[in-house]
Scaffold this active site. Structure first.
Site, PDB file in Angstrom:
ATOM      1  N   ARG A  76       0.802  -1.162  -0.244  1.00 54.98           N
ATOM      2  CA  ARG A  76      -0.066  -0.094   0.151  1.00 54.98           C
ATOM      3  C   ARG A  76       0.859   1.204  -0.073  1.00 54.98           C
ATOM      4  NH1 ARG A  76      -5.136  -1.403   3.938  1.00 54.98           N
ATOM      5  NH2 ARG A  76      -6.448  -2.096   2.400  1.00 54.98           N
ATOM      6  N   GLY A  96      -7.073  -7.432   0.674  1.00 49.93           N
ATOM      7  CA  GLY A  96      -7.150  -8.006   1.860  1.00 49.93           C
ATOM      8  C   GLY A  96      -6.674  -9.515   1.732  1.00 49.93           C
TER       9      GLY A  96
HETATM   10  C1  3PG Z   1      -8.662  -1.830   5.054  1.00 54.33           C
HETATM   11  O1  3PG Z   1      -7.568  -2.220   5.551  1.00 54.33           O
HETATM   12  O2  3PG Z   1      -9.388  -2.338   4.492  1.00 54.33           O
HETATM   13  C2  3PG Z   1      -8.450  -0.184   4.984  1.00 54.33           C
HETATM   14  O3  3PG Z   1      -7.242   0.553   5.322  1.00 54.33           O
HETATM   15  C3  3PG Z   1     -10.005   0.251   5.626  1.00 54.33           C
HETATM   16  O4  3PG Z   1      -9.658  -0.082   7.017  1.00 54.33           O
HETATM   17  P1  3PG Z   1     -10.993   0.013   8.020  1.00 54.33           P
HETATM   18  O5  3PG Z   1     -11.521  -1.342   7.657  1.00 54.33           O
HETATM   19  O6  3PG Z   1     -10.199  -0.262   9.415  1.00 54.33           O
HETATM   20  O7  3PG Z   1     -11.440   1.050   7.899  1.00 54.33           O
END
Ligand code: 3PG
Ligand code: MG
Length: 373
Positions: free
Chosen positions: A44, A327
């Protein structure tokens, strides 16, 4: 799709050049950390560099800001931004980084006071935090109301690729969804069924679909309150929905086992079986557009990584246009060393699903509206 959102060039024009201008860039530097606070994947941070370099090359002084983890509105040394600051200084020297935005409750509360603090002394704002743009938080939606604003290169590319899947995919278009919970993904499954030619479902969420079909699932993960919704989806779907046809996991004695689609008492399904993995790989190979989000099993355990690995390899080898939602599936790709073999790896998990589902995000709407809000 992004036509109505100002670009970096628009911002440069509006400010009459960027030399000496102080630009706030909202980035998503929410990177995974190990137990010693070390960054385990800087994807990122690297993904934001094109925007940061474009701005500094034009003489702007760049201040970045990000959240890290979920410290819930108060300082917590566990979520100090310091490791990110050190990595950023290596990759892009001379760029400032504010402290973790979520140390202040005004960030998640979207407070006008916190927004005012962020834009004080700032000439322009850039949102390049695709992964956080589904959050209506102060740093995401606040600044465009007060200063000239634009989307960064990363945000622009993410939106073009993901919305392109909704509007003009090459066919056949196959979506492969995994992960533990169908409750997180019901909306996106419904939206995807309108545009895909087929949906492939793996991961623990498959067991809620199994339960909806009346199949015994032993002790596998299941969301009982979602069984009816899954039954409705299966019944209403006008596109093929491919569920696993075999499963691997642990039997009642804790031994590795393989089953068909009827799991005995005490059995816990933890991955799609080799037959399903091969079938899914064939479907992926024949598609011209592939979107993949979510692992097929508990891939952190080598015994149950095979399904996710086979799907990852099929996506990497596919001739079609391949997009992987962020993710866990992005982490799996990186772990298998296949991240360079995919056309687009999204930096957003929740954000990519919400954009696919709804076609818009709060962060995009804020840039579109700008100071008219
Ligand atoms: C993520 O990691 O999906 C984003 O940075 C958003 O983070 P969050 O789900 O804690 O808002
Ligand atoms: Mg390819």
């Amino acid at each position: 799709m992004t036509a109505s959102i100002p670009t970096l060039e628009d911002l440069e024009g509006e400010l009459g050049g960027l030399a000496g201008k102080r630009i706030l860039v909202r980035t998503d530097f929410n990177v995974p950390l190990d137990e010693h606070g070390g960054i385990t994947d800087d994807f990122r941070i690297r993904a934001a560099l094109p925007t940061l370099q474009w701005l500094t090359a034009r003489g702007a002084s760049v201040v970045t800001a990000s959240h890290l983890g979920r410290p819930h509105g108060k300082p917590d040394p566990k979520y100090s931004i310091e490791p990110v600051r050190r990595r950023l200084a290596e990759l892009a020297p001379g760029i400032e980084l504010l402290e973790n935005l979520r140390y202040d409750a005004g960030e998640e509360g979207n407070s006008p006071e916190f927004t005012a603090q962020l834009v004080a002394g700032i000439d322009g704002y850039v949102n390049d935090a695709f992964g956080a743009s589904h959050r209506a938080h102060a740093s995401v939606v606040g600044p465009p109301r007060f200063v000239p604003s634009a989307m960064g290169r990363l945000l622009q590319r993410e939106v073009e690729v993901l919305l392109g899947l909704r509007t003009s995919p090459k066919r056949p278009f196959i979506a492969v969804l995994g992960g533990a919970k169908i409750s997180d993904k019901l909306g996106v499954v419904e939206a995807l069924l309108d545009v895909v030619d087929g949906l492939v479902i793996g991961g623990a969420m498959a067991f809620t679909f199994f339960a909806a079909k009346g199949l015994p699932i032993g002790d596998s993960l299941c969301e009982p309150d979602q069984v009816d919704a899954c039954a409705r989806l299966l019944e209403a779907a006008t596109k093929p929905m491919h569920l696993p046809t075999d499963i691997t996991g642990l039997d009642a004695d804790g031994q590795f086992a393989t089953w068909g689609t009827r799991l005995p008492d005490g059995a816990k399904g933890l991955d799609i079986g080799p037959g399903s993995a091969a079938e899914f790989a064939d479907i992926i190979a024949e598609a011209r557009t592939i979107f993949w989000n979510g692992p097929m099993g508990m891939f952190e355990d080598e015994r149950f990584a095979a399904g996710t690995r086979t799907v990852a390899e099929a996506v990497a080898a596919a001739k079609g246009f391949t997009v992987v939602g962020g993710g866990d599936s992005a982490a799996a790709l990186a772990e298998f060393g296949l991240d360079d073999d995919v056309d687009h790896v999204s930096t957003g998990g929740g954000a990519s699903l919400e954009l696919l589902e709804l076609g818009d995000l709060p962060g995009l709407a804020a840039l579109r509206e700008g100071r008219n809000q």
